[in-house]
Scaffold this motif. Sequence first.
Motif, short mmCIF file in Angstrom:
data_model
loop_
_atom_site.label_atom_id
_atom_site.label_comp_id
_atom_site.label_asym_id
_atom_site.label_seq_id
_atom_site.Cartn_x
_atom_site.Cartn_y
_atom_site.Cartn_z
N ARG A 158 8.80 5.85 4.32
CA ARG A 158 9.72 6.87 3.81
C ARG A 158 9.84 8.02 4.83
N GLU A 159 8.72 8.42 5.42
CA GLU A 159 8.76 9.47 6.43
C GLU A 159 9.50 9.01 7.68
N LYS B 239 4.88 -2.44 11.88
CA LYS B 239 3.82 -1.46 12.15
C LYS B 239 3.18 -1.87 13.47
N PRO C 116 0.82 -1.22 0.00
CA PRO C 116 0.00 0.00 0.00
C PRO C 116 0.86 1.28 0.00
N VAL C 117 0.48 2.20 -0.86
CA VAL C 117 1.24 3.44 -1.00
C VAL C 117 1.27 4.23 0.32
N GLU C 118 0.19 4.17 1.10
CA GLU C 118 0.17 4.92 2.37
C GLU C 118 1.19 4.33 3.36
N ASP C 119 1.39 3.03 3.33
CA ASP C 119 2.41 2.42 4.19
C ASP C 119 3.81 2.77 3.69
N ARG C 120 4.01 2.73 2.37
CA ARG C 120 5.32 3.08 1.81
C ARG C 120 5.67 4.54 2.12
N LEU C 121 4.68 5.42 2.05
CA LEU C 121 4.92 6.82 2.39
C LEU C 121 5.28 6.96 3.87
N ALA C 122 4.57 6.25 4.73
CA ALA C 122 4.86 6.32 6.17
C ALA C 122 6.27 5.80 6.47
N GLN D 176 1.84 2.72 13.78
CA GLN D 176 3.06 3.47 13.51
C GLN D 176 4.16 2.53 13.01
N TRP D 177 4.82 2.92 11.93
CA TRP D 177 5.95 2.15 11.42
C TRP D 177 7.21 2.48 12.22
#
Length: 142
Positions: free
Chosen positions: A14-15, A118, A6-12, A122-123
């Motif tokens: 990356r952050e 996660k 999921p893109v939202e997990d990949r973004l998290a 939170q990752w």
Amino acid sequence: MPFTGPVEDRLAIRELLETYADAVTRNDALAWGATWAEDGEWSLPDYPEIGTTKGREAIVAMWLEAMKAYPGIMFEAWPASIEVEGDHARVRSYTSEVYDQDGLTKRDRGVYEDTCVKRDGQWLFHSRSFRNIHRQHGPKGV
């Protein structure tokens, strides 16, 4: 595929990586420690005198001591691969560090192989293994 899930997990994730890098540059142990899972593990195989440290508290203590040797560090990191499977992810990232030490400006590059988890939405880094790619040491300010 280097980027899956999921893109939202990949973004998290990356952050998370960017938060880690920012905390190193600011020498902020609280923010840096918050990127680690409580049962995290940090391996530095190119530094056998350090080896592997387990547990967030021990990892932060080791990092605080190590950071004394890196005044004014500028630390950058960027992902090369993020593969998410549920609440776990495999991540590979590259780093670039610039700092002054012993009258020299040093530029180091490296690679991290990580696992992230996660927890409570939170990752966090569960394991990080760092290897050097290139080290360059020149006169201060160069």
